[in-house]
Design an enzyme around this catalytic site. Sequence first.
Site: not given
Ligand code: BG6
Length: 318
Positions: A168, A272
């Site tokens: 991510h 990602e």
């Molecule tokens: C992304 C998702 O990968 O991560 C989103 O597609 C999400 O929907 C974002 O809001 C952040 O996620 P988190 O759990 O780290 O707040």
Amino acid sequence: MSNSERVPVELCKGVNGLDKVVLREVRGSSAEVYLYGGHVTSWKNEHGEELLFVSSKAIFKPPKPIRGGIPICFPQFSNHGPLEPHGFARNRFWSIDTDPPPFPTTSSSKAFVDLILKPSEEDLKIWPHSFEFRLRVTLGPGGDLMLTSRIRNTSTDGKPFSFTFAYHTYFSVSDISEVRVEGLETLDYLDNLQNKERFTEQGDAITFESEVDKIYLSTPTKIAILDHEKKRTFVIRKDGLPDAVVWNPWDKKAKAMADFGDDEYKHMLCVETAAVEKQITLKPVGSLILRGSSRAAKNPILGSKSCTGALLQHVVGA
Ligand code: BG6
């Protein structure tokens, strides 16, 4: 530069006393990896410029995952399943793997670290599958950052397991409205903002003027992020990860996140590398063979899985 600063791999303390490993490459680039989450939080080029975004409000305290850098989403991407969003690997303590199995290809770099995550008794209650997740983070000779995940099913019950996955990565950008992504145009995507409905991308290049949360499917092995203002191009190369998620929360969602500054969405973009649409299935180590032919299968069942995400950074002319 002092001697200690030239050490290619150093274990030290980071924010809130959390253990982190600093990687240094001879020409001056560096990276930092927290054992909490197996999480890369910094990647600097040889001019000392930070290439990853980490929120000024990031909370370096379990159980909250670190906001920014490169969280590892495993064994579940986002809310695509019953587990907590993005799975639990990003808020567990990983260990340094002192005896990793050999890699098929060796890199000349000395700046790398091997981490390992195994499930605790508690983890097995929420996801009843034994595994070994090995992560190697390498800072290459030109300052390239490479993440390689090797995952094995170590269960003794003979059963395969399936998971979704993402690196991510939060890239640091000068101004989101000046940024372009290349390599995803004309592809199909699932739109998280529209009940994961499937659409086809229209237009020549991906640019940003509002919230975006899309899972591009069957993406090429190379994707580029062009940042005109910084005269910088990130080149992402990947292997074993068919999908690519593009996310920017924009102003409203930014305000709703406690660990994210109100205006910080302007200076970050997540691209990602992921396996979301089709789960990856791993059979237990030592049980029956599925080699060659599994490659042609639509949803191959593999003995172990290796996913590479290399982030190569280039500086382009004006
Ligand atoms: C992304 C998702 O990968 O991560 C989103 O597609 C999400 O929907 C974002 O809001 C952040 O996620 P988190 O759990 O780290 O707040």
